[in-house]
Design a protein around this motif. Sequence first.
Motif, mmCIF file in Angstrom:
data_model
loop_
_atom_site.group_PDB
_atom_site.id
_atom_site.type_symbol
_atom_site.label_atom_id
_atom_site.label_comp_id
_atom_site.label_asym_id
_atom_site.label_seq_id
_atom_site.Cartn_x
_atom_site.Cartn_y
_atom_site.Cartn_z
ATOM 1 N N VAL A 40 0.857 -1.187 0.000
ATOM 2 C CA VAL A 40 0.000 0.000 0.000
ATOM 3 C C VAL A 40 0.891 1.233 0.000
ATOM 4 N N SER A 41 0.834 1.980 -1.073
ATOM 5 C CA SER A 41 1.657 3.178 -1.205
ATOM 6 C C SER A 41 0.798 4.432 -1.022
ATOM 7 N N THR A 42 1.454 5.557 -0.791
ATOM 8 C CA THR A 42 0.740 6.830 -0.682
ATOM 9 C C THR A 42 0.076 7.168 -2.002
ATOM 10 N N ARG A 43 0.733 6.843 -3.111
ATOM 11 C CA ARG A 43 0.145 7.094 -4.428
ATOM 12 C C ARG A 43 -1.160 6.327 -4.598
ATOM 13 N N LEU A 44 -1.171 5.065 -4.211
ATOM 14 C CA LEU A 44 -2.373 4.247 -4.338
ATOM 15 C C LEU A 44 -3.478 4.761 -3.413
ATOM 16 N N GLN A 45 -3.130 5.141 -2.211
ATOM 17 C CA GLN A 45 -4.126 5.686 -1.289
ATOM 18 C C GLN A 45 -4.766 6.942 -1.859
ATOM 19 N N PHE A 46 -3.929 7.799 -2.410
ATOM 20 C CA PHE A 46 -4.413 9.064 -2.977
ATOM 21 C C PHE A 46 -5.393 8.834 -4.119
ATOM 22 N N ILE A 47 -4.990 8.037 -5.110
ATOM 23 C CA ILE A 47 -5.812 7.919 -6.308
ATOM 24 C C ILE A 47 -7.041 7.043 -6.081
ATOM 25 N N SER A 48 -6.946 6.036 -5.234
ATOM 26 C CA SER A 48 -8.128 5.209 -4.956
ATOM 27 C C SER A 48 -9.179 6.017 -4.198
ATOM 28 N N LYS A 49 -8.724 6.892 -3.307
ATOM 29 C CA LYS A 49 -9.670 7.745 -2.586
ATOM 30 C C LYS A 49 -10.338 8.719 -3.543
ATOM 31 N N PHE A 50 -9.567 9.309 -4.450
ATOM 32 C CA PHE A 50 -10.152 10.255 -5.403
ATOM 33 C C PHE A 50 -11.187 9.572 -6.281
ATOM 34 N N ILE A 51 -10.832 8.436 -6.872
ATOM 35 C CA ILE A 51 -11.722 7.766 -7.821
ATOM 36 C C ILE A 51 -12.941 7.174 -7.131
ATOM 37 N N LEU A 52 -12.701 6.404 -6.089
ATOM 38 C CA LEU A 52 -13.804 5.663 -5.480
ATOM 39 C C LEU A 52 -14.607 6.504 -4.494
ATOM 40 N N GLN A 53 -13.945 7.193 -3.577
ATOM 41 C CA GLN A 53 -14.672 7.942 -2.562
ATOM 42 C C GLN A 53 -15.211 9.267 -3.098
ATOM 43 N N GLU A 54 -14.339 10.068 -3.692
ATOM 44 C CA GLU A 54 -14.762 11.405 -4.107
ATOM 45 C C GLU A 54 -15.658 11.385 -5.343
ATOM 46 N N GLN A 55 -15.361 10.499 -6.297
ATOM 47 C CA GLN A 55 -16.089 10.530 -7.559
ATOM 48 C C GLN A 55 -17.209 9.499 -7.671
ATOM 49 N N LEU A 56 -17.105 8.410 -6.936
ATOM 50 C CA LEU A 56 -18.145 7.376 -7.011
ATOM 51 C C LEU A 56 -18.910 7.195 -5.705
ATOM 52 N N GLY A 57 -18.472 7.862 -4.659
ATOM 53 C CA GLY A 57 -19.188 7.779 -3.383
ATOM 54 C C GLY A 57 -19.071 6.436 -2.699
ATOM 55 N N ILE A 58 -17.952 5.741 -2.902
ATOM 56 C CA ILE A 58 -17.735 4.408 -2.316
ATOM 57 C C ILE A 58 -16.612 4.493 -1.286
ATOM 58 N N THR A 59 -16.884 4.103 -0.069
ATOM 59 C CA THR A 59 -15.857 4.100 0.969
ATOM 60 C C THR A 59 -14.792 3.062 0.655
ATOM 61 N N VAL A 60 -13.532 3.434 0.881
ATOM 62 C CA VAL A 60 -12.406 2.586 0.487
ATOM 63 C C VAL A 60 -11.591 2.152 1.708
ATOM 64 N N THR A 61 -11.219 0.877 1.713
ATOM 65 C CA THR A 61 -10.247 0.344 2.672
ATOM 66 C C THR A 61 -9.211 -0.452 1.893
ATOM 67 N N LEU A 62 -7.936 -0.263 2.223
ATOM 68 C CA LEU A 62 -6.871 -1.000 1.544
ATOM 69 C C LEU A 62 -6.245 -2.016 2.493
ATOM 70 N N THR A 63 -5.836 -3.142 1.936
ATOM 71 C CA THR A 63 -5.197 -4.173 2.744
ATOM 72 C C THR A 63 -4.101 -4.884 1.953
ATOM 73 N N THR A 64 -3.126 -5.396 2.683
ATOM 74 C CA THR A 64 -2.096 -6.246 2.081
ATOM 75 C C THR A 64 -2.237 -7.681 2.581
ATOM 76 N N ASN A 65 -3.263 -7.929 3.372
ATOM 77 C CA ASN A 65 -3.497 -9.245 3.957
ATOM 78 C C ASN A 65 -4.385 -10.058 3.022
ATOM 79 N N LEU A 66 -3.796 -11.004 2.301
ATOM 80 C CA LEU A 66 -4.526 -11.774 1.311
ATOM 81 C C LEU A 66 -5.610 -12.642 1.950
ATOM 82 N N GLU A 67 -5.315 -13.184 3.100
ATOM 83 C CA GLU A 67 -6.277 -14.074 3.760
ATOM 84 C C GLU A 67 -7.550 -13.323 4.149
#
Length: 427
Positions: A8-35
């Motif tokens: 999880v990078s700062t770049r990914l956090q930034f752009i996923s929040k813009f696209i999903l939260q700001e533009q589509l109204g979908i709350t975002v959570t990121l994880t590196t835990n595959l299980e």
Amino acid sequence: MLIYSGSVSTRLQFISKFILQEQLGITVTLTTNLESFQSHDGPAINYSNQPTGEGSFHLQNEPLLFEKTIREQQVICFPYNEHKAFFKTENSDFPFDIFAASFYLLSRYEEWLPHKEDMYGRYAFDNSLAFREGFLDIPLVNFWIQDFGKALQHKFPQLKINQPAFGYTPTYDIDIAWSYQGKGLYRNIGGFLRAPSLERLSVLTRIKKDPFDCYEFLRDLHHEYKPDPIYFFLVAPSRSKYDKNISPYDHNMWQLIKRHARKYRVGLHPSWKSHENIDLLKKEKKILETAGDTPVWRSRQHYIKFFLPETFKRLIEIGITEDYSMGYGSINGFRASVASSFYWYDLASESVTTLRLHPFCFMDANSFYEQKQGVEKSFAELTHYVEQCKKANGQLVTIFHNNFLGASKKFDGWRQGYAKFISQLQQ
């Protein structure tokens, strides 16, 4: 929406929040835990190059969002849904890496690389991918996001999407508040000797209104159609080649600022000379705040002159949180390929900043001086941008100058065209 990625990078956090939260109204959570990702009960995006199961939306990734350097990227465009896209993917639920491609455009990644400058020392628009590939005149990122939202809903039929509504913000740059008024005796005598003018004499003797004076016209227009404008004032304390404003210490200029700050939003139009002088920049901000009796946190660069990251870092340092400079000073269009505001991402420090950028797509001076267009063609171009922003559920921001909207014969027809534009837009 849960997003899985190998890191999880700062770049990914930034752009996923813009696209999903700001533009589509979908709350975002990121994880590196595959299980935990595989056991997640709900919509999920697998943003990696490894399969994680059929229940998630698979989006293969480019390395861009996981890098911490700035380097030349291999950008190859291809046709996609009547538009163009890049960072193509294979065996994915979406045909390209929308996260990486959107980040490339919003961060103005290409402007951080070595590039050609124009006559004013600015980033030359013909360097840009958008110009070279022919999508400068559309908010491409917004259209990508609409398609992405549909693809997500196809995968997850119960997913609710809430896109922003179209909005319009008229903005005005007050570079030279009056053509003759407020310039003082010596400037007017010099001007008269260079170009004798009955108009100048008529204005100075108060027989006629100054040709750059459009303030009552705009007041009445705003009163009737109720837009929410922003006025950006150039308040350079001394004149220079590119700073030819009326002195902010002139009584009439001081009162003009005060009247507008009382009724409208106002912002700083930093002088050309202040670009590399933060003490002067602070002084100009203080002048505007004192004259307007209001705190100032909005700005737009004079001549749209800015360099990454220096200009925006200076603005942040003096307390600016909203900037309206994201566009070109020599051609109309969407410089960041988006018609939505977004936080400036500082690639030098790999951080999301507090500075919100509000892109503009149309400026009267571009049409008149640079694109050599008449009034009719200019407003036809503006109508195109209205249509594109409405299709994209975006924000339309325009720039007009007071001299274009006054009574100057040089700009004949612009005032009438603007009145018609505002009346039709608000219907």
